[in-house]
Design a protein around this motif. Structure first.
Motif, PDB file in Angstrom:
ATOM      1  N   GLN A  50       9.059  -6.217   4.527  1.00 30.27           N
ATOM      2  CA  GLN A  50      10.178  -6.756   5.299  1.00 30.27           C
ATOM      3  C   GLN A  50      10.181  -8.279   5.306  1.00 30.27           C
ATOM      4  OE1 GLN A  50       9.729  -4.913   9.121  1.00 30.27           O
ATOM      5  NE2 GLN A  50      10.411  -2.883   8.406  1.00 30.27           N
ATOM      6  N   ASN A  51       8.988  -8.865   5.389  1.00 32.31           N
ATOM      7  CA  ASN A  51       8.893 -10.328   5.424  1.00 32.31           C
ATOM      8  C   ASN A  51       9.284 -10.956   4.092  1.00 32.31           C
ATOM      9  OD1 ASN A  51       8.010 -10.171   8.064  1.00 32.31           O
ATOM     10  ND2 ASN A  51       5.838 -10.203   7.505  1.00 32.31           N
ATOM     11  N   HIS A  52       9.011 -10.242   2.996  1.00 31.45           N
ATOM     12  CA  HIS A  52       9.287 -10.798   1.675  1.00 31.45           C
ATOM     13  C   HIS A  52      10.594 -10.267   1.083  1.00 31.45           C
ATOM     14  CE1 HIS A  52       5.010 -11.730   2.077  1.00 31.45           C
ATOM     15  NE2 HIS A  52       5.142 -12.590   1.090  1.00 31.45           N
ATOM     16  N   GLY A  53      11.285  -9.385   1.804  1.00 33.54           N
ATOM     17  CA  GLY A  53      12.541  -8.857   1.284  1.00 33.54           C
ATOM     18  C   GLY A  53      12.365  -8.071   0.009  1.00 33.54           C
ATOM     19  N   VAL A  54      11.598  -6.976   0.079  1.00 36.08           N
ATOM     20  CA  VAL A  54      11.287  -6.170  -1.101  1.00 36.08           C
ATOM     21  C   VAL A  54      12.547  -5.518  -1.663  1.00 36.08           C
ATOM     22  CG1 VAL A  54      10.062  -4.139  -1.934  1.00 36.08           C
ATOM     23  CG2 VAL A  54       8.921  -5.743  -0.400  1.00 36.08           C
ATOM     24  N   THR A  55      12.674  -5.563  -2.964  1.00 38.42           N
ATOM     25  CA  THR A  55      13.799  -4.949  -3.676  1.00 38.42           C
ATOM     26  C   THR A  55      13.329  -3.657  -4.346  1.00 38.42           C
ATOM     27  OG1 THR A  55      14.736  -7.129  -4.119  1.00 38.42           O
ATOM     28  CG2 THR A  55      15.534  -5.295  -5.463  1.00 38.42           C
ATOM     29  N   ARG A  56      14.102  -2.587  -4.231  1.00 38.03           N
ATOM     30  CA  ARG A  56      13.783  -1.316  -4.898  1.00 38.03           C
ATOM     31  C   ARG A  56      14.597  -1.230  -6.184  1.00 38.03           C
ATOM     32  NH1 ARG A  56      11.327   2.113  -1.017  1.00 38.03           N
ATOM     33  NH2 ARG A  56      10.853   3.482  -2.797  1.00 38.03           N
ATOM     34  N   VAL A  57      13.916  -0.975  -7.285  1.00 36.03           N
ATOM     35  CA  VAL A  57      14.565  -0.874  -8.586  1.00 36.03           C
ATOM     36  C   VAL A  57      14.564   0.581  -9.029  1.00 36.03           C
ATOM     37  CG1 VAL A  57      13.930  -3.213  -9.244  1.00 36.03           C
ATOM     38  CG2 VAL A  57      12.402  -1.338  -9.811  1.00 36.03           C
ATOM     39  N   PRO A  58      15.529   0.999  -9.841  1.00 37.75           N
ATOM     40  CA  PRO A  58      15.593   2.401 -10.273  1.00 37.75           C
ATOM     41  C   PRO A  58      14.357   2.789 -11.095  1.00 37.75           C
ATOM     42  CG  PRO A  58      17.651   1.253 -10.733  1.00 37.75           C
ATOM     43  CD  PRO A  58      16.666   0.208 -10.348  1.00 37.75           C
ATOM     44  N   GLY A  59      13.989   4.051 -10.992  1.00 39.68           N
ATOM     45  CA  GLY A  59      12.901   4.572 -11.809  1.00 39.68           C
ATOM     46  C   GLY A  59      11.741   5.083 -10.966  1.00 39.68           C
ATOM     47  N   ILE A  60      10.721   5.566 -11.664  1.00 42.58           N
ATOM     48  CA  ILE A  60       9.508   6.099 -11.044  1.00 42.58           C
ATOM     49  C   ILE A  60       8.332   5.251 -11.501  1.00 42.58           C
ATOM     50  CG2 ILE A  60       7.980   8.102 -10.848  1.00 42.58           C
ATOM     51  CD1 ILE A  60      10.347   9.887 -11.478  1.00 42.58           C
ATOM     52  N   CYS A  61       7.429   4.957 -10.601  1.00 46.79           N
ATOM     53  CA  CYS A  61       6.217   4.215 -10.954  1.00 46.79           C
ATOM     54  C   CYS A  61       5.001   5.039 -10.551  1.00 46.79           C
ATOM     55  CB  CYS A  61       6.186   2.856 -10.254  1.00 46.79           C
ATOM     56  SG  CYS A  61       4.763   1.835 -10.741  1.00 46.79           S
ATOM     57  N   LEU A  62       4.129   5.279 -11.505  1.00 48.07           N
ATOM     58  CA  LEU A  62       2.854   5.955 -11.247  1.00 48.07           C
ATOM     59  C   LEU A  62       1.795   4.885 -11.037  1.00 48.07           C
ATOM     60  CD1 LEU A  62       2.898   8.809 -13.929  1.00 48.07           C
ATOM     61  CD2 LEU A  62       3.884   8.799 -11.638  1.00 48.07           C
ATOM     62  N   ILE A  63       1.221   4.838  -9.851  1.00 45.55           N
ATOM     63  CA  ILE A  63       0.236   3.811  -9.492  1.00 45.55           C
ATOM     64  C   ILE A  63      -1.141   4.467  -9.478  1.00 45.55           C
ATOM     65  CG2 ILE A  63      -0.434   2.101  -7.766  1.00 45.55           C
ATOM     66  CD1 ILE A  63       2.506   2.280  -6.771  1.00 45.55           C
ATOM     67  N   TYR A  64      -1.968   4.115 -10.446  1.00 48.93           N
ATOM     68  CA  TYR A  64      -3.293   4.716 -10.576  1.00 48.93           C
ATOM     69  C   TYR A  64      -4.307   3.918  -9.765  1.00 48.93           C
ATOM     70  CZ  TYR A  64      -1.656   7.676 -14.402  1.00 48.93           C
ATOM     71  OH  TYR A  64      -0.997   8.609 -15.159  1.00 48.93           O
ATOM     72  N   SER A  65      -5.091   4.630  -8.965  1.00 52.41           N
ATOM     73  CA  SER A  65      -6.158   3.986  -8.206  1.00 52.41           C
ATOM     74  C   SER A  65      -7.180   5.042  -7.817  1.00 52.41           C
ATOM     75  CB  SER A  65      -5.609   3.300  -6.953  1.00 52.41           C
ATOM     76  OG  SER A  65      -5.288   4.259  -5.963  1.00 52.41           O
ATOM     77  N   ASN A  66      -8.260   4.601  -7.183  1.00 47.68           N
ATOM     78  CA  ASN A  66      -9.300   5.515  -6.715  1.00 47.68           C
ATOM     79  C   ASN A  66      -9.220   5.758  -5.213  1.00 47.68           C
ATOM     80  OD1 ASN A  66     -10.852   5.767  -9.303  1.00 47.68           O
ATOM     81  ND2 ASN A  66     -11.041   3.565  -9.022  1.00 47.68           N
ATOM     82  N   VAL A  67      -8.183   5.243  -4.582  1.00 51.02           N
ATOM     83  CA  VAL A  67      -8.031   5.381  -3.136  1.00 51.02           C
ATOM     84  C   VAL A  67      -7.421   6.739  -2.819  1.00 51.02           C
ATOM     85  CG1 VAL A  67      -6.918   4.424  -1.094  1.00 51.02           C
ATOM     86  CG2 VAL A  67      -7.820   2.894  -2.846  1.00 51.02           C
ATOM     87  N   ILE A  68      -8.065   7.474  -1.923  1.00 56.35           N
ATOM     88  CA  ILE A  68      -7.605   8.811  -1.573  1.00 56.35           C
ATOM     89  C   ILE A  68      -6.506   8.765  -0.523  1.00 56.35           C
ATOM     90  CG2 ILE A  68      -8.308  11.047  -0.635  1.00 56.35           C
ATOM     91  CD1 ILE A  68      -9.297  10.457  -3.431  1.00 56.35           C
ATOM     92  N   SER A  69      -6.641   7.911   0.463  1.00 54.77           N
ATOM     93  CA  SER A  69      -5.629   7.780   1.511  1.00 54.77           C
ATOM     94  C   SER A  69      -5.312   6.303   1.705  1.00 54.77           C
ATOM     95  CB  SER A  69      -6.133   8.394   2.824  1.00 54.77           C
ATOM     96  OG  SER A  69      -7.300   7.736   3.267  1.00 54.77           O
ATOM     97  N   GLY A  70      -4.075   6.016   2.082  1.00 56.00           N
ATOM     98  CA  GLY A  70      -3.677   4.633   2.238  1.00 56.00           C
ATOM     99  C   GLY A  70      -3.159   4.049   0.933  1.00 56.00           C
ATOM    100  N   VAL A  71      -2.961   2.746   0.941  1.00 64.02           N
ATOM    101  CA  VAL A  71      -2.405   2.033  -0.208  1.00 64.02           C
ATOM    102  C   VAL A  71      -3.503   1.197  -0.853  1.00 64.02           C
ATOM    103  CG1 VAL A  71      -0.682   0.343  -0.943  1.00 64.02           C
ATOM    104  CG2 VAL A  71      -0.143   1.968   0.882  1.00 64.02           C
ATOM    105  N   PRO A  72      -3.680   1.281  -2.168  1.00 56.63           N
ATOM    106  CA  PRO A  72      -4.744   0.505  -2.813  1.00 56.63           C
ATOM    107  C   PRO A  72      -4.497  -0.998  -2.684  1.00 56.63           C
ATOM    108  CG  PRO A  72      -3.318   1.517  -4.453  1.00 56.63           C
ATOM    109  CD  PRO A  72      -2.930   2.098  -3.132  1.00 56.63           C
ATOM    110  N   PRO A  73      -5.551  -1.811  -2.588  1.00 49.58           N
ATOM    111  CA  PRO A  73      -5.378  -3.261  -2.445  1.00 49.58           C
ATOM    112  C   PRO A  73      -4.637  -3.874  -3.625  1.00 49.58           C
ATOM    113  CG  PRO A  73      -7.675  -2.701  -2.910  1.00 49.58           C
ATOM    114  CD  PRO A  73      -6.974  -1.426  -2.607  1.00 49.58           C
ATOM    115  N   MET A  74      -4.750  -3.269  -4.773  1.00 47.75           N
ATOM    116  CA  MET A  74      -4.068  -3.780  -5.963  1.00 47.75           C
ATOM    117  C   MET A  74      -2.552  -3.771  -5.778  1.00 47.75           C
ATOM    118  SD  MET A  74      -2.347  -1.823  -8.546  1.00 47.75           S
ATOM    119  CE  MET A  74      -3.313  -0.332  -8.643  1.00 47.75           C
TER     120      MET A  74
END
Length: 746
Positions: A518-542
């Motif tokens: 919200q602070n940075h005004g995130v823009t959503r673009v069309p498509g799907i993104c697969l985000i690979y990480s080792n984090v089981i719950s929550g959002v990875p720091p990357m």
């Protein structure tokens, strides 16, 4: 009625017999190559040291008696009767034993604590046994002393590294021993020529690996059967012609006579005798390719009697030709059949080398799957048998080391000292692990496990002590190989654990991510993104780092976590676990993909298609569950979550090769949705797919010790830079890849 009802039974029995015998036939070329060619070098290696001054009938018969009882006690009694029963859902080997201990005794370090293996149906079919006092005490000991778990893992990795070293020594030893047989006819042949011929043969052997064993595999079993037939016939002939009385040496009394006369020199010669069981561990390690019964039938009915006849015939020949003891196995071959036997022997050594090279590839693949080995390229050479693989980097490394051993040592006696130490170390590690299996998994009394260790471990320790006494005569080689390999595996495992730990402790909660957006005004673009990480719950720091610096991401986000469990295989219907992250309108999903250490990974396009189909089914199932209040399968509401979460089992038709209407059940977890989400998923799929991965640099913190800085910054950093990148290992196309650079201070 009886005949009609009995017909299917007879047909099924005939089919079962046919399948069993066919597998037993195939096992000759895959399992028994190393064990079958040992008569080429056992007597020569045994009498090459201090036993030269004891070349009398009693000593020769004593060595044969030692060989007979060693073959009987270790391969026949230990492996065929006991160890083959300790399989991990049909898989064998050092890692299989450790996998059982991790899963059923909870004493391992590699089992993911956040994803227990007990819910894998293929691994939880056995009823739990009643705990014994010994099993309880051992579990308490491992729970109380964390260092004991580390020691157990180090023992397993030591055995694994010795097997990898065996992949270097077996081709060098077997090929050079066979080529040296030429000297029987060409006595004036210079040693350099035999080394050159052996080196060329090794280069050709490794150069053919990329074709895969399935292309030439049909030749393996006939070659080994022809070899076993030859040595058994020649052995029987030599026994009848030269000394039929050698049969008396089957009595263990001749072992007593041997040590009484040879004394300490007899103990020193055990490093050569132990070579008669090289390849015995392969009966257990290659269990996954066959099953218990075919391996037992092949060994008990063909391999074991043929080897006994071969060793008996050699002993009978040497009692009348003592001057040939230190020369070659081929001296005992009758003149009329020398060249046919020599050609078959050369082919048999190539088959034995092929088998151990393939086994080495398989072990490295298992280690890599459990994050105990750097990422390497794994190519599947067979569409039918996924266990047949080829690893280019390791193939050429093995070839270079094999050539180095042949050219550097030249002498098979020196190589034999190294070979024997590698073989007996792996066997002793198996014995130690079997002690834990008997007490903690089979729930037998401690006295039974102690009896197992006393009977088999004491014999192996006797051989191990003799091999260690020859460290300065070539025995140092497997120690160096295993030390280097063990160090690589331990440092890679340590660095990977530190990296995963950093990500788990620095993961970002969803509220914080939304605040940043919200602070940075995130823009959503069309498509799907697969985000690979080792984090089981929550959002990875990357990902949080990416959003902070580039406030835009795709319409639908799927966080993907790949897990390798300490089970050989994960059923297809239990590999994908999908859940929703956050409110429905955000379109955030999380998918945990679980694999066993022997599972074949799908190609990236098949994987992404399966993943998105799974998410679509998840949405469809969740919509039906919340619209109707029920689902077509089992439903469990988990009240521990902040939002309602459903475990649903839904049927799906299996695609591909003639399912015949068969259905499989896929397990999903989710919260409610509507059909609009399914339409948005399809639209996003058509818009395109992107992959996001972290390109992390792991460094030791400033306050770390010099040792930790050396291990993490230098060694682990070197391995990470020179192994395959995660995107390359997964086959992610570069055009669709987003890499996020980060530095982890661990």
């Amino acid at each position: 009625m009886d005949s009609e009802s009995g017909t299917p039974t007879r047909d099924s029995q005939l089919k079962w017999y046919k399948t069993t015998l066919c597998l037993a036939y195939q096992s000759f070329g895959v399992v028994y190559g190393d064990l079958s060619i040992s008569p080429i070098y056992v007597y020569k290696s045994t009498f090459s040291g201090k036993l030269r001054s004891h070349e009398e009938d009693d000593e020769i018969l004593g060595v044969f008696s030692l060989v007979f009882w060693t073959l009987t006690v270790i391969p026949l009694f230990k492996y065929i009767i006991f160890v083959l029963g300790a399989d991990d859902n049909g898989e064998g080997g050092t890692f299989a034993l450790y996998s059982i201990l991790c899963r059923r005794a909870k004493v391992g370090l590699l089992s993911a604590s956040h994803a227990p293996d007990g819910d894998i149906s293929a691994c939880s079919s056995q009823l739990p046994l009643k705990e014994t006092r010994g099993s309880v005490l051992l579990k308490e000991f491992f729970d109380k002393h964390h260092n004991s778990r580390i020691l157990l893992l180090l023992v397993v990795l030591l055995g694994t590294s010795m097997v990898i070293g065996d992949g270097i020594l077996t081709p060098a030893m077997s090929v050079l021993s066979a080529i040296n047989g030429i000297k029987v006819k060409a006595t004036g042949l210079d040693e350099n020529y035999t080394v050159l011929i052996a080196s060329l043969m090794l280069v050709g052997l490794f150069a053919l690996q990329h074709f895969g064993t399935h292309r030439v595999g049909f030749l393996f079993a006939p070659v080994l059967l022809a070899w076993l037939l030859c040595i058994s016939i020649v052995g029987f002939y030599n026994t009848v012609r030269w000394n039929p009385g050698v049969v008396r040496a089957l009595s263990p009394y001749y072992v007593y006579i041997f040590f009484k006369k040879a004394g300490k020199d007899g103990w020193s010669s055990l490093g050569g005798v132990v070579l008669c069981v090289t390849g015995a561990e392969a009966m257990f390690a290659d269990l996954g390719h066959f099953s218990h019964l075919p391996i037992r039938i092949a060994f008990a009915t063909v391999v074991y009697p043929c080897l006994i006849l071969a060793y008996m015939g050699e002993a009978a020949f040497y009692t009348k030709h003592k001057e040939d003891l230190e020369r070659s196995f081929f001296k005992a071959i009758p003149e009329a059949v020398f060249w046919p036997v020599f050609i078959i022997a050369t082919l048999a050594t190539a088959v034995a080398s092929q088998a151990i090279i393939s086994a080495t590839f398989s072990i490295i693949s298992q280690c890599r799957a459990l994050s105990c080995f750097p990422r390497v390229k794994i190519m599947h050479t067979s569409n039918q048998i996924h266990g047949q693989i080829y690893i280019p980097e390791m193939n050429w490394i093995l070839m270079i080391f094999c050539l180095g051993v042949v050219v550097g040592f030249r002498d098979t006696d020196m190589i034999a000292n190294a070979y024997g130490l590698a073989v007996i170390t792996v066997m002793f590690v198996t014995t130690c692990l079997m002690f834990l299996i008997i007490v903690m998994v089979w729930k037998r009394k401690v006295l039974v496990a102690i009896a197992f260790v006393v009977v088999f471990g004491s014999l192996e320790l006797l051989y191990l002590s003799a091999c260690l006494a020859k460290v300065h005569k070539g025995g140092w080689l497997p120690l160096v190989f295993s030390l280097v390999t063990l160090s690589i595996m331990c440092i890679w495992q340590y660095g990977t654990l530190k990296k995963h730990s950093y990500e788990s402790h620095n993961k970002v909660c969803l509220d914080m991510l939304l605040t940043v957006g919200q602070n940075h005004g995130v823009t959503r673009v069309p498509g799907i993104c697969l985000i690979y990480s080792n984090v089981i719950s929550g959002v990875p720091p990357m990902f949080a780092h990416f959003v902070t610096n580039f406030p835009a991401f795709h319409q639908i986000l799927i966080f993907v976590t790949l897990q390798s469990l300490t089970v050989p295989y994960v059923p297809l219907n239990q590999q994908f676990h999908v859940s929703r992250i956050g409110p429905q309108e955000f379109h955030f999903f999380h998918c945990i993909v679980r694999y066993g250490y022997k599972d074949a990974r799908k190609e990236i396009y098949a994987f992404e298609s399966h993943l998105i189909d799974t998410v679509a089914e998840f949405l469809h199932t969740s919509s039906n569950d919340w619209d109707t209040g029920a689902s077509g399968g089992e439903m469990i509401v988990n009240h521990q979550q902040s939002s309602p979460q459903v475990d649903a089992v839904v049927p799906r038709v299996e695609n591909g090769n003639g399912g015949g209407g068969m259905q499989k059940k896929v397990r999903f977890r989710g919260v409610g949705c509507n059909n609009r989400e399914l339409e948005e998923l399809e639209e996003a799929r058509e818009s395109g797919l992107a992959y996001m991965m972290g390109n992390t640099c792991v460094l030791a913190s400033e306050t770390s010790s010099y040792l930790k800085k050396f291990v993490i910054n230098i060694v682990y950093g070197f391995l990470r830079r020179n192994c395959r990148r995660p995107a390359t290992a997964l086959g992610v196309p570069n055009a669709s890849l987003i890499e996020v650079g980060m530095v982890y201070r661990v």
